[in-house]
Design an enzyme around this catalytic site. Structure first.
Site, PDB file in Angstrom:
ATOM      1  CD  GLN A 207      -2.629  -1.123   2.757  1.00 55.25           C
ATOM      2  OE1 GLN A 207      -3.462  -0.713   3.049  1.00 55.25           O
ATOM      3  NE2 GLN A 207      -1.801  -1.960   3.586  1.00 55.25           N
ATOM      4  CG  ASP A 210       7.525   4.096   0.728  1.00 54.59           C
ATOM      5  OD1 ASP A 210       7.881   2.823  -0.132  1.00 54.59           O
ATOM      6  OD2 ASP A 210       7.153   4.126   1.677  1.00 54.59           O
ATOM      7  CG  HIS A 225      -2.952   2.431  -1.722  1.00 54.50           C
ATOM      8  ND1 HIS A 225      -3.013   2.408  -0.528  1.00 54.50           N
ATOM      9  CD2 HIS A 225      -4.128   1.656  -2.313  1.00 54.50           C
ATOM     10  CE1 HIS A 225      -4.007   1.760  -0.099  1.00 54.50           C
ATOM     11  NE2 HIS A 225      -4.720   1.151  -1.072  1.00 54.50           N
ATOM     12  CB  CYS A 236      -4.818  13.793 -20.954  1.00 52.38           C
ATOM     13  SG  CYS A 236      -3.036  14.210 -20.787  1.00 52.38           S
ATOM     14  CB  SER A 293      -4.154   0.010  10.476  1.00 51.68           C
ATOM     15  OG  SER A 293      -4.505   0.690   9.362  1.00 51.68           O
TER      16      SER A 293
HETATM   17  P1  NAD Z   1      -1.488   2.899   8.844  1.00 54.48           P
HETATM   18  O1  NAD Z   1      -0.560   4.071   9.238  1.00 54.48           O
HETATM   19  O2  NAD Z   1      -3.026   2.571   8.729  1.00 54.48           O
HETATM   20  O3  NAD Z   1      -0.969   1.495   9.539  1.00 54.48           O
HETATM   21  C1  NAD Z   1       0.374   1.401   9.889  1.00 54.48           C
HETATM   22  C2  NAD Z   1       0.329   0.159  10.871  1.00 54.48           C
HETATM   23  O4  NAD Z   1       1.927  -0.264  10.961  1.00 54.48           O
HETATM   24  C3  NAD Z   1      -0.145   0.271  12.205  1.00 54.48           C
HETATM   25  O5  NAD Z   1      -0.885  -0.863  12.625  1.00 54.48           O
HETATM   26  C4  NAD Z   1       1.438   0.351  13.132  1.00 54.48           C
HETATM   27  O6  NAD Z   1       0.954  -0.530  14.268  1.00 54.48           O
HETATM   28  C5  NAD Z   1       2.311  -0.481  12.180  1.00 54.48           C
HETATM   29  N1  NAD Z   1       3.539  -0.221  12.322  1.00 54.48           N
HETATM   30  C6  NAD Z   1       4.082   1.117  12.516  1.00 54.48           C
HETATM   31  N2  NAD Z   1       5.416   1.239  12.635  1.00 54.48           N
HETATM   32  C7  NAD Z   1       5.934  -0.267  12.466  1.00 54.48           C
HETATM   33  C8  NAD Z   1       7.094  -1.044  12.412  1.00 54.48           C
HETATM   34  N3  NAD Z   1       8.142  -0.346  12.227  1.00 54.48           N
HETATM   35  N4  NAD Z   1       6.692  -2.424  12.145  1.00 54.48           N
HETATM   36  C9  NAD Z   1       5.923  -2.910  12.026  1.00 54.48           C
HETATM   37  N5  NAD Z   1       4.581  -2.241  12.243  1.00 54.48           N
HETATM   38  C10 NAD Z   1       4.581  -0.948  12.357  1.00 54.48           C
HETATM   39  O7  NAD Z   1      -1.023   2.619   7.377  1.00 54.48           O
HETATM   40  P2  NAD Z   1      -1.545   1.455   6.140  1.00 54.48           P
HETATM   41  O8  NAD Z   1      -2.386   0.366   7.001  1.00 54.48           O
HETATM   42  O9  NAD Z   1      -0.341   1.215   5.099  1.00 54.48           O
HETATM   43  O10 NAD Z   1      -2.602   2.227   5.657  1.00 54.48           O
HETATM   44  C11 NAD Z   1      -2.409   3.826   5.316  1.00 54.48           C
HETATM   45  C12 NAD Z   1      -2.621   4.093   3.929  1.00 54.48           C
HETATM   46  O11 NAD Z   1      -1.522   5.254   3.911  1.00 54.48           O
HETATM   47  C13 NAD Z   1      -2.275   3.432   2.870  1.00 54.48           C
HETATM   48  O12 NAD Z   1      -3.302   3.681   1.850  1.00 54.48           O
HETATM   49  C14 NAD Z   1      -0.766   3.988   2.204  1.00 54.48           C
HETATM   50  O13 NAD Z   1      -1.001   4.369   0.871  1.00 54.48           O
HETATM   51  C15 NAD Z   1      -0.672   5.156   2.715  1.00 54.48           C
HETATM   52  N6  NAD Z   1       0.572   5.748   3.421  1.00 54.48           N
HETATM   53  C16 NAD Z   1       1.993   5.282   2.761  1.00 54.48           C
HETATM   54  C17 NAD Z   1       3.109   5.717   3.293  1.00 54.48           C
HETATM   55  C18 NAD Z   1       4.520   5.165   2.759  1.00 54.48           C
HETATM   56  O14 NAD Z   1       4.219   4.919   1.418  1.00 54.48           O
HETATM   57  N7  NAD Z   1       5.535   4.924   3.131  1.00 54.48           N
HETATM   58  C19 NAD Z   1       3.020   6.246   4.500  1.00 54.48           C
HETATM   59  C20 NAD Z   1       1.965   6.483   5.063  1.00 54.48           C
HETATM   60  C21 NAD Z   1       0.814   6.540   4.565  1.00 54.48           C
HETATM   61 ZN    ZN Z   2      -2.826  16.096 -19.800  1.00 52.07          ZN
END
Ligand code: NAD
Ligand code: ZN
Length: 349
Positions: A207, A210, A225, A236, A293
């Protein structure tokens, strides 16, 4: 060891008796092995000679691990027995747990089970979320240090913001894209890439936007995502350079507004990534979910799309998500590093 002295390599037992695996070296240094069975009822002993260690351990296969409790495991054979144990599908049986502890005293049993599951599986998919990247210093969304504590997602990560609030939208994503330039994958990302190369895992579905799995060298990556570093036109869809977006230039083809190739709230997921991830998860016999999460739909449906085993690795939660076969509490990088050590010690690759 003196000649003709039998040394016990392992001992295990059940209600009816005990079995000792013994080794003896003769003058020329050649080993002999035997199994000494002691029947509880009358203390009668039966000795069975065996040509090799393999042969003498062959009683410990499949379900038989669960019939005997370990009584002793000599450090010399821990590796052999441990490797055999890891090949078995993990079971929640007291005897199995005890065997794990005897063979891997210094390791946490959940780490060993995770390693065993990876080693035994023929198709493994890893599903990651923002928690996979927090150890690369990218905040996640929902925990205390996360982005959404600073900014309301519904005001910025939505298509309407591109249309009505472009300057704030472009600044927010511009900042995130620039932050990525100084961000590197951590050891956990590299371990997953290495496992893919060694065919220990099949693919990564993420998800995260990065691109860190790609940067670390993973090839089969489904970016569910999208990705911050893939800039395109909001109108476009034409792809273009990151710099054009950072400089807030319009699309060269249609003069539309540029945006990062991430999925905004309310948008569909990229079809190829979704179909690829779904197909592989359906076919997988192991799905490992790391650092998410599982609050975001529809990705949170993916772990239940497999008939295989499922493992949930997360830093904070332990008891939620009861539908998983195994919950491993720990940080992504640390857990993967520990599993890597177990797999290497067991010579799985
Ligand atoms: P979330 O923030 O909802 O959940 C993150 C989960 O990871 C939490 O349950 C937390 O307890 C756990 N966590 C935090 N640090 C950890 C570690 N070091 N090791 C193991 N677990 C750890 O994130 P999600 O479920 O990915 O959903 C969030 C949305 O946010 C997604 O759609 C994503 O696209 C986006 N997002 C992406 C980034 C990225 O690309 N780095 C950063 C933030 C959010
Ligand atoms: Zn365009």
């Amino acid at each position: 060891m003196a000649n003709n002295t039998w040394e016990t390599l392992a001992a295990y037992g059940s209600e009816t008796g005990t079995i000792e695996i013994q080794e003896c070296r003769n003058k020329e240094g050649k080993e002999k092995y035997r199994r000494v069975i002691t029947y509880m009822e009358d203390n009668h002993k039966k000795k069975e000679e065996a040509g090799s260690l393999e042969e003498v351990f062959k009683s410990l296969e499949g379900q038989d691990w669960l019939l005997y409790f370990p009584l002793y495991v000599n450090p010399k054979v821990k590796k052999i027995l441990g490797a055999r144990l890891l090949q078995q599908p993990f079971k929640t049986h007291a005897a199995y747990e005890t065997w794990l502890q005897y063979c891997f005293q210094e390791e946490e049993t959940n780490i060993v089970k995770l390693a065993g599951a990876v080693a035994a599986s023929s198709k493994t998919v890893v599903l990651t979320g923002a928690g996979m990247s927090t150890e690369s210093n990218l905040p996640d969304f929902r925990s205390k240090a996360g982005w959404w504590q600073k900014i309301d997602p519904k005001s910025i990560a939505v298509p309407e913001a591109v249309e009505n609030n472009y300057s704030v939208f472009a600044d927010f994503y511009g900042e995130r894209i620039k932050a990525l330039e100084s961000t590197a994958p951590h050891a956990g990302h590299f371990i997953l890439a290495e496992w893919e190369k060694s065919s220990l895992i099949h693919s990564v579905a993420t998800q995260n936007v990065d691109g860190l799995h790609r940067k670390a060298g993973s090839r089969n990556v489904y970016e569910l995502h999208g990705a911050l570093d893939k800039v395109k036109c909001h109108r476009c869809g034409t792809e273009t350079e990151i710099d054009n977006f950072l400089q807030k230039k319009p699309c060269a083809s249609c003069s539309g507004r540029l945006r990062p190739g991430v999925v905004l709230f309310g948008e569909f997921l990229p079809e190829d990534a979704w179909n690829g991830a779904l197909k592989n998860i359906e076919e997988a016999d192991l799905v490992i979910v790391i650092g998410t999460s599982l609050e975001v739909y529809p990705v949170n449906q993916l772990p239940r799309m497999t008939d295989g085993r499922t493992i949930y690795v997360n830093a904070e939660t332990e008891s939620e998500h009861g539908s998983f076969d195994l919950l491993v509490k720990g940080k992504a990088k640390e857990v993967l590093e520990k599993v890597e050590v177990v797999l290497r010690n067991m010579s799985f690759y």
